[in-house]
Design an enzyme around this catalytic site. Structure first.
Site, short mmCIF file in Angstrom:
data_model
loop_
_atom_site.label_atom_id
_atom_site.label_comp_id
_atom_site.label_asym_id
_atom_site.label_seq_id
_atom_site.Cartn_x
_atom_site.Cartn_y
_atom_site.Cartn_z
N GLU A 129 45.75 42.92 41.82
CA GLU A 129 45.16 41.81 42.03
C GLU A 129 46.52 41.15 42.58
OE1 GLU A 129 44.11 40.25 38.41
OE2 GLU A 129 42.46 41.81 38.19
N GLU A 166 55.52 32.16 34.74
CA GLU A 166 55.46 32.55 36.22
C GLU A 166 55.02 31.14 36.87
OE1 GLU A 166 53.16 35.84 37.28
OE2 GLU A 166 51.18 34.78 37.28
N PHE A 206 30.52 25.43 28.20
CA PHE A 206 30.40 26.95 28.25
C PHE A 206 30.98 27.46 27.02
CE2 PHE A 206 31.26 25.44 32.75
CZ PHE A 206 30.32 26.10 33.32
N GLU A 257 49.04 41.88 39.09
CA GLU A 257 49.08 42.80 38.13
C GLU A 257 48.23 43.83 38.87
OE1 GLU A 257 47.01 42.18 34.77
OE2 GLU A 257 45.84 40.60 35.58
N LYS A 281 52.15 43.77 32.04
CA LYS A 281 52.62 42.83 33.24
C LYS A 281 53.86 42.45 33.25
CE LYS A 281 48.14 40.09 32.87
NZ LYS A 281 47.32 40.66 31.59
#
Length: 669
Positions: free
Chosen positions: A275, A200, A348, A288, A116
């Site tokens: 993406e 970022e 979840f 990325e 990345k």
């Protein structure tokens, strides 16, 4: 064309690749670990090779074992699927050295785009719009704080070698940067063997939209439209669609052309995904490039009619793309729901165990709707703690977005999974959520719409009427069947009670039968809370899926027997329904409610997992929000925090221990 290929993967993606290879007349080789000895992909392949213990680090991630399996079986090429070795340039290079074709991009492209940090530097140099951030080495948490302050909060901390949401944290202040940096680096090291992270700017109200590209070895590169992947939980995609309800043609073209330019710059070959993060004004920024097949690729296949796996195989065999950019058209709308082995009612958290019942909806075209189900499990299979908790990818296609959503809702209502907890109730609820249906999405959708987690929903009055009709029809059908048994001691009276009361959860629904006879298939008029409705179904006792019409509305629901009643699952609702006579209903209202046990002074393990750390000691005073313990499950670290100020009185677990769900980790005074 290849005569035999090996699939260096498992589960649903291995089964998916086998299906296309079989259609192309190519023999397949599966590899499997101890945990996957009886897996579906092993059964489907023409040959299978055992490659080691259950842990991926000792089996699916060992390149030498994959190469040895190729040599032993004579496989000419390897399809890596996604995850595992799919984006390892060294693996690709070693295959080439051994004379085995890698069905994917060349090492150069994987190296350029797979990291990345390096990919962002490369994209900047190529003139691709990127998110502001720091791509250099981050020394420690203090350095991360300085960098984050310079970028401006909020920031995203991400593993350089990461994927699938692992090694990723959002930080809104300095404290969260410190904790997020350590957790992201720890997850990155355990998942990828690389603890580098970068930081970022986190775009507020972002959409996650990606472009599918295809490229061959002859310089041809095309884009196949976009996928909207904004519905995410813990940075992992939950539901995707193609195309995006947000993009206009101008933005789609700009994103597509930029993706093609990036692919050409690295001499890309095979299928790949670029993406982007897109803000509310349709400004888009490169995130990325995934140099592999994406999990959500079926929605692109459904709207383009192009088999991406087939094209990957053909490109790897040296063939040119059989179409140009102008020939690619997007037709209709496709939705994908990822069915995971996780409990939506417990935030979840992962669930493992055996699938005691697995009945997916029938695949194929019915009218204007197509249903597709990509899966790697079967009834009786086991969901293991060693791998990703995905059960299946359910996809629907229809001419319009709302039609595709309606089809998905019906398909989910009929998707029967028993033996483990799963997220079908959440996915079904999502399909009727107004904001989802309107296409007002962002990556924060789940957090914003379910800030306290997904809780059992209470039915609206109109929904209670449907649930009551289902419960009464099932009860009458079962009674009718019992009264027709040949060995009954007492002959059936034929009498049918006219008035009934159905308890749906906490409420009571009055129903009067307007017909005096039960017919099979069931077809009866009922006055539900005074409103006349016809109820029609061909349901039979023992069938877990009730399908029919209530008041002319098509209904698909799941029903399961419980003590003195039925559990009905429909559109995200899960309700226990009981059928009473009016007098019995009066008495039921007087029954006391049994309260659940008090666990407020216990920290329970929320999922089966490994204790990574215990952050407190006995006798310690802890403030609300402070970390108590860290538990790892299915490669994700879950931080358990204090929900209030408390004192730790006893610790029952230690780092390194494997715990079952609801095991007591510690007790409080």
């Amino acid at each position: 064309m290849f005569k035999k290929i090996l699939i260096a993967n498992r589960g649903e993606i291995a089964c998916r690749v086998i299906k296309t290879a079989r259609r192309m007349g190519i023999l397949t080789v599966a590899v499997y670990s101890d945990a996957d000895r009886d897996a579906l992909h092993v059964e489907m392949a023409d040959e299978a090779v055992h490659i080691g213990p259950a842990a991926a680090s000792e089996s699916y991630l060992v390149a030498e074992k994959i190469i040895a399996a190729c040599k032993a079986t004579g496989a000419e090429a390897v399809h890596p699927g996604y995850g595992f070795l799919s984006e390892r340039a060294a693996f690709c290079a070693e295959l080439e050295k051994q004379g085995i074709v890698f069905i994917g991009p060349k090492p150069k492209a994987i190296m350029a785009m797979g990291d990345k940090i390096e990919s962002k530097k490369f994209a900047n140099a190529a003139g691709v719009s990127t998110v502001p951030g720091h791509l250099g080495v981050i020394e420690d948490a203090a350095h991360a704080e300085v960098i984050s302050g310079g970028i401006g909060y909020p920031v995203m901390i991400k593993a350089s070698a990461g994927g699938g949401g692992k090694g990723m944290r959002i930080a809104w202040n300095e404290a969260e940067v410190r904790d997020g940096f350590e957790r992201a680096r720890s997850e990155a090291k355990s998942s990828f063997g690389d603890d580098r992270v970068f930081i970022e700017k986190f775009v507020v109200e972002p959409r996650h939209i990606e472009i599918q590209v295809l490229a061959d070895a002859h310089g041809n590169v095309v884009y196949l439209g976009e996928r909207e992947c904004s519905i995410q939980r813990r940075n992992q995609k939950v539901a995707e669609e193609a195309p995006s309800p947000f993009l206009d043609e101008e933005t789609r073209k700009a994103m597509g052309e930029q993706s093609v330019a990036l692919a050409k710059a690295v001499d890309y070959q095979s299928a790949g995904t670029v993406e982007f993060i897109v803000d509310r004004d349709r400004n888009f920024y490169f995130l990325e490039m995934n140099t592999r097949l994406q999990v959500e690729h079926p929605v692109t296949e459904l709207v383009t009619g192009i088999d991406l796996v087939e094209q990957m195989i053909r490109v790897a065999a040296g063939e040119a793309l059989p179409f140009t950019q102008e020939e690619i058209k997007l037709d209709g709308w496709a939705i994908e729901s990822r069915l995971y082995a996780e409990d939506p009612y417990r935030n979840f958290l992962p669930s493992i165990g055996r699938l005691t019942r697995y009945r997916p909806p029938a695949e194929g075209r019915t009218g204007n709707v197509v249903i597709r189900n990509d899966t790697g499990v079967f009834e009786g299979a086991e969901i293991s703690m060693y791998y990703d908790p995905m059960i299946a990818k359910l996809c629907t296609w229809a001419p319009t977005r709302l039609e595709a959503i309606e089809a998905m809702g019906r398909a989910l209502d009929g998707f029967v999974v028993d033996g483990i907890e799963h997220n079908v109730p959440f996915l079904a609820a999502l399909m009727k959520h107004p904001r989802w249906r309107e296409g007002r999405l962002s990556t924060g959708f789940i957090t914003e719409e379910y800030p306290d987690g997904f809780a059992p929903m209470k039915p609206e009055p109109s929904e209670e009427a449907v649930l009551a009709a289902i419960a009464l029809s099932a009860s009458l059908i079962e009674t009718n069947r019992r009264e027709r048994f040949a060995d009954r001691l007492r002959a059936a009276s034929g009498a049918l009670r006219e008035d009934w009361v159905i308890k749906t959860g906490e409420n009571y629904v009055a129903i009067r039968l307007l017909d005096g006879l039960v017919t099979i298939p069931f077809d009866m008029d009922m006055a539900i809370e005074g409103e006349s409705r016809s109820v029609v179904t061909d349901w039979r006792p023992g069938d877990p899926v009730w399908s029919g019409k209530v008041g002319g509305r098509d209904i698909t629901a799941q029903i399961r027997p419980v003590l003195n009643g039925l559990r009905i699952d429909w559109q995200g609702l899960s309700v226990t329904a009981k059928v009473f006579s009016p007098r019995h209903a009066e008495l039921d209202r007087l029954m006391p409610v049994k309260l659940p046990p008090d666990t407020s002074k216990l920290l329970l393990c929320p999922m089966p997992g490994l204790v990574v750390a215990i952050a407190v000691v006995e006798g310690q005073e802890v403030k609300a929000g402070e970390t108590l313990a860290v538990v790892e499950a299915m490669k994700m670290e879950n931080v358990l925090r204090a929900d209030r100020d408390l004192v730790v009185s006893k610790i029952n677990a230690a780092a390194g221990e494997s715990l079952a769900v609801d095991a007591v980790i510690m007790e409080f005074a």
